[in-house]
Scaffold this motif. Structure first.
Motif, short mmCIF file in Angstrom:
data_model
loop_
_atom_site.label_atom_id
_atom_site.label_comp_id
_atom_site.label_asym_id
_atom_site.label_seq_id
_atom_site.Cartn_x
_atom_site.Cartn_y
_atom_site.Cartn_z
N MET A 16 -3.38 -3.95 14.15
CA MET A 16 -4.44 -3.12 13.56
C MET A 16 -4.65 -3.49 12.09
SD MET A 16 -3.91 0.66 15.30
CE MET A 16 -3.25 1.24 13.82
N TYR A 17 -3.56 -3.74 11.37
CA TYR A 17 -3.71 -4.13 9.98
C TYR A 17 -4.44 -5.47 9.85
CZ TYR A 17 -2.69 -5.25 5.16
OH TYR A 17 -2.82 -5.58 3.85
N ASP A 20 -8.12 -4.81 10.39
CA ASP A 20 -8.74 -4.05 9.29
C ASP A 20 -8.58 -4.73 7.94
OD1 ASP A 20 -9.47 -2.13 11.08
OD2 ASP A 20 -7.77 -0.82 10.65
N ARG A 21 -7.87 -5.84 7.88
CA ARG A 21 -7.55 -6.46 6.61
C ARG A 21 -8.79 -6.83 5.81
NH1 ARG A 21 -4.54 -12.00 6.86
NH2 ARG A 21 -6.27 -12.15 8.31
N SER A 23 -11.88 -5.52 5.92
CA SER A 23 -12.57 -4.36 5.38
C SER A 23 -11.73 -3.63 4.33
CB SER A 23 -12.97 -3.40 6.50
OG SER A 23 -11.82 -2.96 7.19
N ILE A 24 -10.41 -3.65 4.49
CA ILE A 24 -9.55 -3.01 3.49
C ILE A 24 -9.61 -3.77 2.18
CG2 ILE A 24 -7.14 -2.54 2.88
CD1 ILE A 24 -6.63 -1.79 5.78
N SER A 35 -5.43 3.62 2.50
CA SER A 35 -5.26 3.02 3.83
C SER A 35 -3.84 2.51 4.04
CB SER A 35 -6.23 1.85 4.01
OG SER A 35 -7.55 2.29 3.93
N TYR A 39 -0.91 3.91 6.69
CA TYR A 39 -0.17 3.06 7.63
C TYR A 39 1.33 3.31 7.52
CZ TYR A 39 -3.93 0.02 9.30
OH TYR A 39 -5.04 -0.48 9.92
#
Length: 74
Positions: A16-17, A20-21, A23-24, A35, A39
């Motif tokens: 998941m990270y 999403d990396r 966009s994070i 964020s 986590y």
């Protein structure tokens, strides 16, 4: 601790990270920290929930915390 479920959870959180990396990294600095902290908190809650034999779960603590902020029932 229930080690059978630990590896799949860590792999799922890592996956998941990775998803999403992008966009994070493009988010404002405050949102990046929020964020990442969420986590870490979610992993901590899962480890606590699976490693203890007590009947007090994190959801009970969260419910009592949320009740402090809700208005009294009518």
């Amino acid at each position: 601790m229930n080690k059978v479920f630990f590896l799949p959870l860590v792999l799922a959180m890592f996956f998941m990270y990775l998803i999403d990396r992008k966009s994070i990294n493009h988010a404002p600095a405050v949102n990046r920290w929020v964020s990442r902290v969420l986590y870490v908190i979610s992993i901590g809650i899962w480890i606590y929930g699976t490693s203890t034999k007590s009947s007090v779960y994190v959801a009970t603590w969260i419910t009592s915390f949320i009740d402090m902020w809700l208005p009294p029932a009518l």
